[in-house]
Structure formats: C-alpha cells, structure tokens
Design an enzyme around this catalytic site. Sequence first.
Site, PDB file in Angstrom:
ATOM      1  N   ASP A   1       0.830  -1.210   0.000  1.00 12.54           N
ATOM      2  CA  ASP A   1       0.000   0.000   0.000  1.00 12.54           C
ATOM      3  C   ASP A   1       0.856   1.249   0.000  1.00 12.54           C
ATOM      4  OD1 ASP A   1      -1.801  -2.198   1.284  1.00 12.54           O
ATOM      5  OD2 ASP A   1      -3.100  -0.606   0.493  1.00 12.54           O
TER       6      ASP A   1
ATOM      7  N   ASN B   1       1.623  -2.905   4.233  1.00 12.10           N
ATOM      8  CA  ASN B   1       0.704  -3.756   3.474  1.00 12.10           C
ATOM      9  C   ASN B   1      -0.310  -4.369   4.435  1.00 12.10           C
ATOM     10  OD1 ASN B   1      -0.037  -4.924   0.898  1.00 12.10           O
ATOM     11  ND2 ASN B   1       0.666  -6.879   1.695  1.00 12.10           N
ATOM     12  N   LYS B   2      -1.228  -5.122   3.891  1.00 14.95           N
ATOM     13  CA  LYS B   2      -2.336  -5.714   4.665  1.00 14.95           C
ATOM     14  C   LYS B   2      -1.862  -6.321   5.973  1.00 14.95           C
ATOM     15  CE  LYS B   2      -5.785  -5.604   4.107  1.00 14.95           C
ATOM     16  NZ  LYS B   2      -6.664  -4.617   4.779  1.00 14.95           N
TER      17      LYS B   2
HETATM   18  O1  MRU Z   1      -7.711  -3.209   2.670  1.00 16.09           O
HETATM   19  P1  MRU Z   1      -7.332  -3.520   1.245  1.00 16.09           P
HETATM   20  O2  MRU Z   1      -8.040  -4.717   0.715  1.00 16.09           O
HETATM   21  O3  MRU Z   1      -7.446  -2.313   0.364  1.00 16.09           O
HETATM   22  O4  MRU Z   1      -5.805  -3.891   1.341  1.00 16.09           O
HETATM   23  C1  MRU Z   1      -5.136  -4.304   0.179  1.00 16.09           C
HETATM   24  C2  MRU Z   1      -3.729  -4.664   0.377  1.00 16.09           C
HETATM   25  O5  MRU Z   1      -3.177  -4.555   1.459  1.00 16.09           O
HETATM   26  C3  MRU Z   1      -2.970  -5.072  -0.845  1.00 16.09           C
HETATM   27  O6  MRU Z   1      -2.026  -6.058  -0.538  1.00 16.09           O
HETATM   28  C4  MRU Z   1      -2.242  -3.835  -1.395  1.00 16.09           C
HETATM   29  O7  MRU Z   1      -3.152  -2.794  -1.579  1.00 16.09           O
HETATM   30  C5  MRU Z   1      -1.533  -4.120  -2.648  1.00 16.09           C
HETATM   31  S1  MRU Z   1      -2.653  -4.255  -3.964  1.00 16.09           S
HETATM   32  C6  MRU Z   1      -1.850  -4.465  -5.431  1.00 16.09           C
END
Ligand code: MRU
Length: 351
Positions: A244, A254-255
Amino acid sequence: MEGQSKKIHSSLRTVEWKDNKVIMIDQTKLPNELVFVKYSDYNQVAEAIRTLVVRGAPAIGVSGAFGLALAALQSTASSKEELLKDMEKARTILFETRPTAVNLKWGLEKIMEVAGHGSDIDQIKESVVTTAKKMAEDDVKNNMIMGKNGSVLFDNNDTIMTHCNAGALATVAYGTALGVIRATKESGKNIKVIVTETRPVQQGSRLTAFELKHDGIDVSLIPDTAGGYAMAKGLVDKVIVGADRILRKGHVFNKIGTYQVATMAKKHGIPFYVAAPLSSFDMKNNPEDVVIEQRKASEVTGIGDRKTAPDGINVINPAFDLTPPELISGIITEKGIAKPPFEESIKKLFQ
Ligand code: MRU
C-alpha cells in the site's frame, strides 16, 4: 448506485470508465456473485472506496482519479476558478476515505495538476477524463511489465505463498503480486500458489482464491494461522505480496499480517518479495508519519452475519502493518527489481 448487472468475464476488469460513468466490480459481493456497479457521482465513488466495494492500492488510486473526473463533469461552475474549487472539495472527500495507500493521493494529485493547467472549463473537463482513462491503461501496462520483470525470480515447480489480494481485483487488471504469478505461469513455468485467508475481511479467501481459480491457476487456501506450519513443512518456496505504501528506505506497509508472514519467511530462509508500481512509493515520509487505518470492531467480532465474540468486547483492528526492509529480499516494479540495500536501489528506480 445505478444499474446492477451480473455477468461472468473471462478476464476481470476491476474499474473502468464508460460513457462518462465509473463501472466497478462490487468486491463486497465476491466470491458469491460477480456484480458490477455503475456510478455517476463522485460521492458514490468515495463511498465505494470507504466500504471496500473497490480496494487495493492501485485500484483505489485509479478510482480516486475517476471520482475526481466525475466531480469535474458534475460541476456547474461558470469559471475555471469555480470549477477548481468544486474539484478541490471533491478531492478532500475522496482523499479522506482511506489513509494508508499512497496511490490515492497520487491519483488525486495527478488529476488536480492537469486541471490546474487547463485553459477553460470544457478543456479541463475533457483533459481530466482523458488523463484518468490513461492512468487506468498505464496501470495495466505497468502490471504486465512488472509481472515479466518479477517472473525471473521464480522457478519451475515453485510453490508461492501470497497474502491478501494484490491481483487483478486490487488493480485495474492483471495485478501486482498476482501479476508476477500470472507472468511466471505465462512464461511456461509450472507453479502452485498458497494463499492465506487474510482475516478479518478475507481478501485472500474471497478475492485471491476466486481470481486465481477463475484463471485456472493451482491455488490452495490456508488459515492465516497455518503460515508457519506451511513454511516449516517445506511447502513454500517463495513469498510474494503487494504494498500500500513503500518508503524510501524499503519499509513496506501492506495488509495486516504481512509482517508475520515476512518474519516467518525469514526464520525459514524463504525469499520474501514485494511487487508494487512506482505510484505506491512515498519518498518523503518516515515510518512514524504513516497513518495506519483502524477499521470497525464488527469485522473482528463476527464472520459475515455470525457473531463470534462476546458483546461489548474491546477490539483492536488495524488494516495494515509495517514490514521492515531487513525482511525483504527484493521489491519488483515496472522499472526493475530493487534489491537490498534499498535506499540506493529504490533511488535508482526513479532516475
Ligand atoms: O484493505 P485492502 O483490501 O485495500 O488492502 C489491500 C492490500 O493490502 C494489498 O495487498 C495492497 O493494496 C496491494 S494491492 C496491489
């Protein structure tokens, strides 16, 4: 929300501009239904980002740009100054939807910059739409280049673990981490994927498992808690995730759960890769400046409509975590692969 239609597409297009409207897959309905929603008001796009109808950093970036283009078309301003004021208001509303993915800021800034350079109202309206559409096309192109760049890191018969969804559904199409997996498969290598379910919103089981199965890629789902087991048993050759936000020294947001996966990978000597476009890099801020989105308690106190925790329980529900550079083997981008030490290699990507 305007019209809704159900159809199965052979290749998923997450977000798209058509006839001056924004069309998106409603990801809250997956994997049970593939439903498309159509928006003509930027407030609907803001709500879609807030409620995860559309999610994933690059998809959010392009959706923000499309939302701002809608705001320009919606404006009844009679001067350039008034139009820019209307767009500024829309930019704030769109920007405040989700704080962590830097792509949203990137998408909004790009559209505001184009608008600022416009000569008159009609020209601005036309140029912001053209720019937002180009950003969507570039996203797909960059993902395909990134995929090719990253595919050299993976070998025939590798089993690759991924977390969350960094696929077609997190971008306009093709994906970042899953783009690398797709490109590896397309290069003729035989690969398997293990995906974590990614509690609490289950982007792994609902979205990654759905899109890889949709494309005929061999995928197995594991509970988040089985990551260590899978690595200790030798079931995982490499890990790849999306991002992110990536900072200049290689800190990756990231997530939630990515940090745990990366730590376990390090413990077991398994390479841990990140794939992300340059629009996910934040070269200005430090780790402590980045706001981690905190989401509602109900995501943790239940699964779907079923309650799985006592009423009134305190909940901590961060949506993202930080993986430090020392756990990362390489960062794959459309401009090449950055390897440690990241401060130098990331700088080179921008030259
Ligand atoms: O909460 P989200 O579903 O928006 O989180 C998404 C993620 O963390 C993805 O791994 C990240 O955005 C990379 S997407 C190519």
